[in-house]
Design a protein around this motif. Sequence first.
Motif, PDB file in Angstrom:
ATOM      1  N   GLY A  94       0.811  -1.216   0.000  1.00 44.04           N
ATOM      2  CA  GLY A  94       0.000   0.000   0.000  1.00 44.04           C
ATOM      3  C   GLY A  94       0.842   1.263   0.000  1.00 44.04           C
ATOM      4  N   LEU A  95       2.082   1.161  -0.452  1.00 43.25           N
ATOM      5  CA  LEU A  95       3.008   2.286  -0.452  1.00 43.25           C
ATOM      6  C   LEU A  95       3.485   2.588  -1.862  1.00 43.25           C
ATOM      7  N   ALA A  96       3.890   3.829  -2.072  1.00 47.41           N
ATOM      8  CA  ALA A  96       4.497   4.239  -3.328  1.00 47.41           C
ATOM      9  C   ALA A  96       5.872   4.806  -3.013  1.00 47.41           C
ATOM     10  N   PHE A  97       6.793   4.684  -3.962  1.00 44.08           N
ATOM     11  CA  PHE A  97       8.124   5.248  -3.755  1.00 44.08           C
ATOM     12  C   PHE A  97       7.968   6.751  -3.537  1.00 44.08           C
ATOM     13  N   PRO A  98       8.520   7.304  -2.452  1.00 42.66           N
ATOM     14  CA  PRO A  98       8.237   8.698  -2.097  1.00 42.66           C
ATOM     15  C   PRO A  98       8.933   9.717  -2.988  1.00 42.66           C
ATOM     16  N   ALA A  99       8.241  10.821  -3.193  1.00 42.22           N
ATOM     17  CA  ALA A  99       8.848  11.977  -3.854  1.00 42.22           C
ATOM     18  C   ALA A  99       9.861  12.575  -2.889  1.00 42.22           C
ATOM     19  N   PRO A 100      10.788  13.398  -3.387  1.00 41.17           N
ATOM     20  CA  PRO A 100      11.745  14.030  -2.475  1.00 41.17           C
ATOM     21  C   PRO A 100      11.053  14.756  -1.320  1.00 41.17           C
ATOM     22  N   ASN A 101      11.651  14.627  -0.154  1.00 39.84           N
ATOM     23  CA  ASN A 101      11.195  15.284   1.072  1.00 39.84           C
ATOM     24  C   ASN A 101       9.797  14.869   1.522  1.00 39.84           C
ATOM     25  N   SER A 102       9.452  13.601   1.295  1.00 34.80           N
ATOM     26  CA  SER A 102       8.140  13.122   1.726  1.00 34.80           C
ATOM     27  C   SER A 102       8.246  11.677   2.217  1.00 34.80           C
ATOM     28  N   TRP A 103       7.159  11.207   2.781  1.00 39.64           N
ATOM     29  CA  TRP A 103       7.046   9.813   3.210  1.00 39.64           C
ATOM     30  C   TRP A 103       5.586   9.412   3.188  1.00 39.64           C
ATOM     31  N   SER A 104       5.367   8.101   3.171  1.00 41.12           N
ATOM     32  CA  SER A 104       4.002   7.594   3.234  1.00 41.12           C
ATOM     33  C   SER A 104       3.973   6.416   4.197  1.00 41.12           C
ATOM     34  N   GLU A 105       2.769   6.116   4.669  1.00 39.29           N
ATOM     35  CA  GLU A 105       2.622   5.063   5.661  1.00 39.29           C
ATOM     36  C   GLU A 105       1.348   4.282   5.408  1.00 39.29           C
ATOM     37  N   LYS A 106       1.411   2.991   5.666  1.00 38.38           N
ATOM     38  CA  LYS A 106       0.232   2.137   5.542  1.00 38.38           C
ATOM     39  C   LYS A 106       0.439   0.925   6.444  1.00 38.38           C
ATOM     40  N   ALA A 107      -0.491   0.691   7.337  1.00 41.91           N
ATOM     41  CA  ALA A 107      -0.501  -0.491   8.207  1.00 41.91           C
ATOM     42  C   ALA A 107       0.833  -0.705   8.927  1.00 41.91           C
ATOM     43  N   GLY A 108       1.405   0.364   9.465  1.00 35.16           N
ATOM     44  CA  GLY A 108       2.642   0.252  10.228  1.00 35.16           C
ATOM     45  C   GLY A 108       3.915   0.250   9.414  1.00 35.16           C
ATOM     46  N   ALA A 109       3.798   0.169   8.092  1.00 31.53           N
ATOM     47  CA  ALA A 109       4.981   0.247   7.226  1.00 31.53           C
ATOM     48  C   ALA A 109       5.119   1.685   6.736  1.00 31.53           C
ATOM     49  N   ARG A 110       6.327   2.174   6.707  1.00 31.73           N
ATOM     50  CA  ARG A 110       6.582   3.549   6.300  1.00 31.73           C
ATOM     51  C   ARG A 110       7.695   3.556   5.261  1.00 31.73           C
ATOM     52  N   ALA A 123      15.023   9.219   1.409  1.00 30.53           N
ATOM     53  CA  ALA A 123      16.302   9.307   2.112  1.00 30.53           C
ATOM     54  C   ALA A 123      17.405   9.868   1.229  1.00 30.53           C
ATOM     55  N   GLY A 124      17.077  10.303   0.033  1.00 31.37           N
ATOM     56  CA  GLY A 124      18.067  10.851  -0.882  1.00 31.37           C
ATOM     57  C   GLY A 124      17.673  10.537  -2.314  1.00 31.37           C
ATOM     58  N   ARG A 125      18.496  11.000  -3.245  1.00 29.83           N
ATOM     59  CA  ARG A 125      18.192  10.785  -4.663  1.00 29.83           C
ATOM     60  C   ARG A 125      18.094   9.291  -4.962  1.00 29.83           C
ATOM     61  N   ASP A 126      16.937   8.883  -5.496  1.00 28.32           N
ATOM     62  CA  ASP A 126      16.684   7.484  -5.837  1.00 28.32           C
ATOM     63  C   ASP A 126      16.959   6.540  -4.659  1.00 28.32           C
ATOM     64  N   LEU A 127      16.579   6.976  -3.473  1.00 26.64           N
ATOM     65  CA  LEU A 127      16.786   6.170  -2.274  1.00 26.64           C
ATOM     66  C   LEU A 127      15.647   6.417  -1.299  1.00 26.64           C
ATOM     67  N   ALA A 128      15.122   5.341  -0.748  1.00 20.96           N
ATOM     68  CA  ALA A 128      14.091   5.439   0.283  1.00 20.96           C
ATOM     69  C   ALA A 128      14.380   4.388   1.342  1.00 20.96           C
ATOM     70  N   PHE A 129      13.881   4.627   2.551  1.00 23.60           N
ATOM     71  CA  PHE A 129      13.994   3.669   3.638  1.00 23.60           C
ATOM     72  C   PHE A 129      12.618   3.083   3.906  1.00 23.60           C
TER      73      PHE A 129
END
Length: 178
Positions: free
Chosen positions: A51-67, A71-77
């Motif tokens: 239920g998540l999408a790769f985040p745009a710069p300076n953003s985050w998303s969350e669904k069912a406890g997963a976030r 975290a940088g150019r072409d990088l997410a945690f």
Amino acid sequence: MPDLIAKPALGHAPLTHAATSLAEAEWTPVHSIAPFPGQEKALAKALKPLGLAFPAPNSWSEKAGARLVWAGRDLAFLIGAEPPAALPAAITDQSDAWVTLTLSGPQARAVLARLVPLDLRAAKAGQAARCGLNHLPLILICEGPDSFRLMTFRSMARTAWHELQDALIKIEARLSLT
């Protein structure tokens, strides 16, 4: 092979000054996700079960406890969940490399204003930034009007705690003068 025992990075009790609390967050799995070149659409499709999408710069998303946090150019945690199998991305387990602190309360922005080179007055839930906490690397996650999650390298946890504690004490002292 010896059995390893998971321990918190700090083990400190939560700290409160000026009605603002600093605490070490509970440990959760952290995986870095860096899409392979040209695989952004395939990655988006593979992340749908979470239920998540790769985040745009300076953003985050969350669904069912997963976030999923930028975290940088072409990088997410990916925090709080295991990555789906066969993602078209480079995935690295970062769980033991990071510590997460929470800072919440009416003076949270004032504390961060002393330590972070960002203007957080307009920061809203859903925003994230890669910056510094004084001289420490930081991923700053805004969870609400006065609530932030701060991720830094586990090896620097004590220094980050000290910097934040010092700022909290100084804010409280300044407020007691008025």
